[in-house]
Scaffold this motif. Sequence first.
Motif, mmCIF file in Angstrom:
data_model
loop_
_atom_site.group_PDB
_atom_site.id
_atom_site.type_symbol
_atom_site.label_atom_id
_atom_site.label_comp_id
_atom_site.label_asym_id
_atom_site.label_seq_id
_atom_site.Cartn_x
_atom_site.Cartn_y
_atom_site.Cartn_z
ATOM 1 N N THR A 1 0.846 -1.194 0.000
ATOM 2 C CA THR A 1 0.000 0.000 0.000
ATOM 3 C C THR A 1 0.882 1.244 0.000
ATOM 4 O O THR A 1 1.787 1.378 0.821
ATOM 5 C CB THR A 1 -0.909 0.015 1.233
ATOM 6 O OG1 THR A 1 -1.704 -1.169 1.224
ATOM 7 C CG2 THR A 1 -1.805 1.236 1.221
ATOM 8 N N LEU A 2 0.571 2.155 -0.927
ATOM 9 C CA LEU A 2 1.408 3.323 -1.113
ATOM 10 C C LEU A 2 0.553 4.578 -0.940
ATOM 11 O O LEU A 2 -0.497 4.734 -1.578
ATOM 12 C CB LEU A 2 2.048 3.310 -2.507
ATOM 13 C CG LEU A 2 3.127 4.357 -2.778
ATOM 14 C CD1 LEU A 2 4.316 4.160 -1.829
ATOM 15 C CD2 LEU A 2 3.608 4.244 -4.227
ATOM 16 N N PHE A 3 1.019 5.478 -0.058
ATOM 17 C CA PHE A 3 0.286 6.705 0.197
ATOM 18 C C PHE A 3 1.085 7.895 -0.355
ATOM 19 O O PHE A 3 2.320 7.930 -0.251
ATOM 20 C CB PHE A 3 0.059 6.911 1.708
ATOM 21 C CG PHE A 3 -0.900 5.934 2.306
ATOM 22 C CD1 PHE A 3 -2.256 6.218 2.329
ATOM 23 C CD2 PHE A 3 -0.451 4.720 2.837
ATOM 24 C CE1 PHE A 3 -3.144 5.309 2.882
ATOM 25 C CE2 PHE A 3 -1.337 3.825 3.393
ATOM 26 C CZ PHE A 3 -2.690 4.109 3.418
ATOM 27 N N VAL A 4 0.376 8.852 -0.912
ATOM 28 C CA VAL A 4 0.998 10.111 -1.351
ATOM 29 C C VAL A 4 0.521 11.234 -0.432
ATOM 30 O O VAL A 4 -0.602 11.196 0.092
ATOM 31 C CB VAL A 4 0.652 10.440 -2.821
ATOM 32 C CG1 VAL A 4 1.290 9.440 -3.756
ATOM 33 C CG2 VAL A 4 -0.855 10.496 -3.027
ATOM 34 N N ALA A 5 1.397 12.228 -0.241
ATOM 35 C CA ALA A 5 1.105 13.342 0.686
ATOM 36 C C ALA A 5 0.301 14.419 -0.035
ATOM 37 O O ALA A 5 0.780 15.522 -0.294
ATOM 38 C CB ALA A 5 2.408 13.909 1.243
ATOM 39 N N MET A 6 -0.921 14.057 -0.387
ATOM 40 C CA MET A 6 -1.815 14.987 -1.071
ATOM 41 C C MET A 6 -3.236 14.778 -0.572
ATOM 42 O O MET A 6 -3.569 13.708 -0.035
ATOM 43 C CB MET A 6 -1.773 14.793 -2.592
ATOM 44 C CG MET A 6 -0.452 15.166 -3.244
ATOM 45 S SD MET A 6 -0.450 14.856 -5.039
ATOM 46 C CE MET A 6 -1.742 15.964 -5.588
ATOM 47 N N ASP A 7 -4.062 15.764 -0.772
ATOM 48 C CA ASP A 7 -5.475 15.631 -0.438
ATOM 49 C C ASP A 7 -6.105 14.632 -1.401
ATOM 50 O O ASP A 7 -5.852 14.665 -2.612
ATOM 51 C CB ASP A 7 -6.160 17.002 -0.555
ATOM 52 C CG ASP A 7 -7.616 16.945 -0.180
ATOM 53 O OD1 ASP A 7 -7.931 16.971 1.005
ATOM 54 O OD2 ASP A 7 -8.444 16.866 -1.123
ATOM 55 N N SER A 8 -6.914 13.745 -0.874
ATOM 56 C CA SER A 8 -7.504 12.695 -1.704
ATOM 57 C C SER A 8 -8.378 13.266 -2.816
ATOM 58 O O SER A 8 -8.431 12.717 -3.927
ATOM 59 C CB SER A 8 -8.317 11.731 -0.832
ATOM 60 O OG SER A 8 -9.347 12.430 -0.148
ATOM 61 N N ASN A 9 -9.063 14.364 -2.533
ATOM 62 C CA ASN A 9 -9.885 14.987 -3.574
ATOM 63 C C ASN A 9 -9.025 15.537 -4.699
ATOM 64 O O ASN A 9 -9.395 15.457 -5.879
ATOM 65 C CB ASN A 9 -10.739 16.115 -2.976
ATOM 66 C CG ASN A 9 -11.833 15.579 -2.082
ATOM 67 O OD1 ASN A 9 -12.607 14.716 -2.479
ATOM 68 N ND2 ASN A 9 -11.899 16.093 -0.852
ATOM 69 N N ASP A 10 -7.873 16.112 -4.336
ATOM 70 C CA ASP A 10 -6.961 16.600 -5.364
ATOM 71 C C ASP A 10 -6.435 15.459 -6.224
ATOM 72 O O ASP A 10 -6.327 15.576 -7.454
ATOM 73 C CB ASP A 10 -5.791 17.353 -4.720
ATOM 74 C CG ASP A 10 -6.210 18.685 -4.139
ATOM 75 O OD1 ASP A 10 -7.260 19.217 -4.559
ATOM 76 O OD2 ASP A 10 -5.479 19.222 -3.276
ATOM 77 N N VAL A 11 -6.100 14.346 -5.589
ATOM 78 C CA VAL A 11 -5.605 13.187 -6.340
ATOM 79 C C VAL A 11 -6.696 12.664 -7.274
ATOM 80 O O VAL A 11 -6.442 12.330 -8.439
ATOM 81 C CB VAL A 11 -5.130 12.087 -5.376
ATOM 82 C CG1 VAL A 11 -4.702 10.840 -6.161
ATOM 83 C CG2 VAL A 11 -3.974 12.585 -4.519
ATOM 84 N N LEU A 12 -7.942 12.597 -6.785
ATOM 85 C CA LEU A 12 -9.049 12.160 -7.628
ATOM 86 C C LEU A 12 -9.216 13.074 -8.840
ATOM 87 O O LEU A 12 -9.433 12.591 -9.960
ATOM 88 C CB LEU A 12 -10.337 12.132 -6.807
ATOM 89 C CG LEU A 12 -10.573 10.894 -5.939
ATOM 90 C CD1 LEU A 12 -11.739 11.131 -4.983
ATOM 91 C CD2 LEU A 12 -10.847 9.676 -6.817
ATOM 92 N N GLU A 13 -9.125 14.396 -8.631
ATOM 93 C CA GLU A 13 -9.295 15.334 -9.729
ATOM 94 C C GLU A 13 -8.169 15.189 -10.746
ATOM 95 O O GLU A 13 -8.397 15.158 -11.957
ATOM 96 C CB GLU A 13 -9.347 16.768 -9.203
ATOM 97 C CG GLU A 13 -10.619 17.129 -8.457
ATOM 98 C CD GLU A 13 -11.840 17.092 -9.367
ATOM 99 O OE1 GLU A 13 -11.709 17.392 -10.569
ATOM 100 O OE2 GLU A 13 -12.912 16.723 -8.871
ATOM 101 N N VAL A 14 -6.940 15.133 -10.253
ATOM 102 C CA VAL A 14 -5.788 15.070 -11.161
ATOM 103 C C VAL A 14 -5.790 13.782 -11.969
ATOM 104 O O VAL A 14 -5.790 13.775 -13.210
ATOM 105 C CB VAL A 14 -4.466 15.212 -10.360
ATOM 106 C CG1 VAL A 14 -3.274 14.905 -11.253
ATOM 107 C CG2 VAL A 14 -4.350 16.619 -9.788
ATOM 108 N N LEU A 15 -5.786 12.659 -11.278
ATOM 109 C CA LEU A 15 -5.712 11.379 -11.981
ATOM 110 C C LEU A 15 -6.996 11.092 -12.761
ATOM 111 O O LEU A 15 -6.954 10.490 -13.847
ATOM 112 C CB LEU A 15 -5.432 10.253 -10.986
ATOM 113 C CG LEU A 15 -4.073 10.335 -10.280
ATOM 114 C CD1 LEU A 15 -3.892 9.147 -9.335
ATOM 115 C CD2 LEU A 15 -2.931 10.386 -11.285
ATOM 116 N N GLY A 16 -8.128 11.505 -12.226
ATOM 117 C CA GLY A 16 -9.390 11.293 -12.932
ATOM 118 C C GLY A 16 -9.406 11.985 -14.282
ATOM 119 O O GLY A 16 -9.823 11.409 -15.291
#
Length: 453
Positions: free
Chosen positions: A339-354
């Motif tokens: 399991t790998l975590f990134v130091a970002m807000d989950s909503n931001d990660v969803l927006e970027v990768l989405g």
Amino acid sequence: MNSGQASSVSLTRRLILSAAVLMSFFLGLTGLALDRAFVNSQLAGQSERLFIRVFNLLSVAELDDITLSLPRFLREDRFNSRESGLIGIVLDADRQSAWESQSSEWFTELEWLRAKPNLDAGGEEFGAYGAYVYQRNGFVWEDASGQDRYFEFWVLEDAEPFNRSIQTFRRQLWGGLGAVSLALLLVMFLVTVWGLKPLRQLTLHLNQIRTGHADQLLGRYPTELTPLTDSLNQLLKAEQNQRERYRKAMADLAHSLKTPLSVMRTLSVAEQTTLNEQVDRMDQIVRYQLQRAVTDARSGPVLGQRCDLHAVLVRLGTALEKAFRSEDKVLDLPENGTTLFVAMDSNDVLEVLGNLIENGFKYGRSVISVSYQQRTDEPNMLLVHIDDDGPGLSDLAREQVLTRGKRFDTIQPGHGIGLAMVNDILASYRVELKIANGPLGGARFSLTLPIAH
């Protein structure tokens, strides 16, 4: 019109009225001082002239036993002329006339002279009475028997020339001061108009901003106004940024809701669980975009932020495969190892990768691949690649595709917002999005994300 507008007075009028009041006060005081000084100097000069004439009379006076005698005709012709306005009179100690000049024939104030008390020996008095100014001096002679004899010499002169000179001076004085006041007020008006010109320029520029012909205050302003104009420009800039941020937020919100809506369109009645997930996702997107809209500026990652990268990718893959199920496209994700975590807000990660993966689904022919690995030069950073097998992007397109509203095709639906929104979010984390040709033949989007420990 409100009360403030009704009672307002222009700065020009206010300054001119203030200058007029102060000028009237100081020039009035100056005029009074000059008038008093001139009158006093005229009185002193008149007194000196009359005093000299008294001594001229004294110089020709002789005491015979107990009688004082003066020539009937004097050298100064005015004493000899009835209408000259210059009169000489000598009174004795009993206030009786001892001698009168030829010019005193029409003099009618002799009783007033006699009514005044004697002066001390050597005393003098200067003053005005009726139509005359006068000078009188008291003298004592010693007669043949050794007794003191008191005589009082009077010289009176018509006050008309004296008064006329004072009136002439006053007319010239107050006329000159009035002319100077008008000239100074005119100069003050011109100086005020010139001095307030920057304020009129500021008003003109503000009207141009109000009517939409300008977006900030331009031009050079005096040093005193520079802090004001700088503050106004900063305020205008902040307001423009706020308006632009709201506009972007609404566009981002609409763009973010497209994917959940696309998924919902493909669902059947039996897929209630997936439907609920997409409704929850839409609610989450709305709250997230509203939060971004009220934030002035993003300052990068916040301590304690963690996002499970693989979980986000699985969630996005499930939703996008359903949204594009009719196009027979496959999303290739890394196997879930550690399991790998990134130091970002989950909503931001969803927006970027989405947005990046959705673009792969739009333009890829059949395969969209997501891969990531820790960077060898920076162990705390994770390098993520999103590849597709589409037509790719030209060099020009790579430079301009991140511009908000810029689109390079008219086949796929969209508004050219997604990649610009991705770039804005990554910029807040100081992460750069790189675009190149990928191993699948299409475009490769690469970004380096901070790993959370």
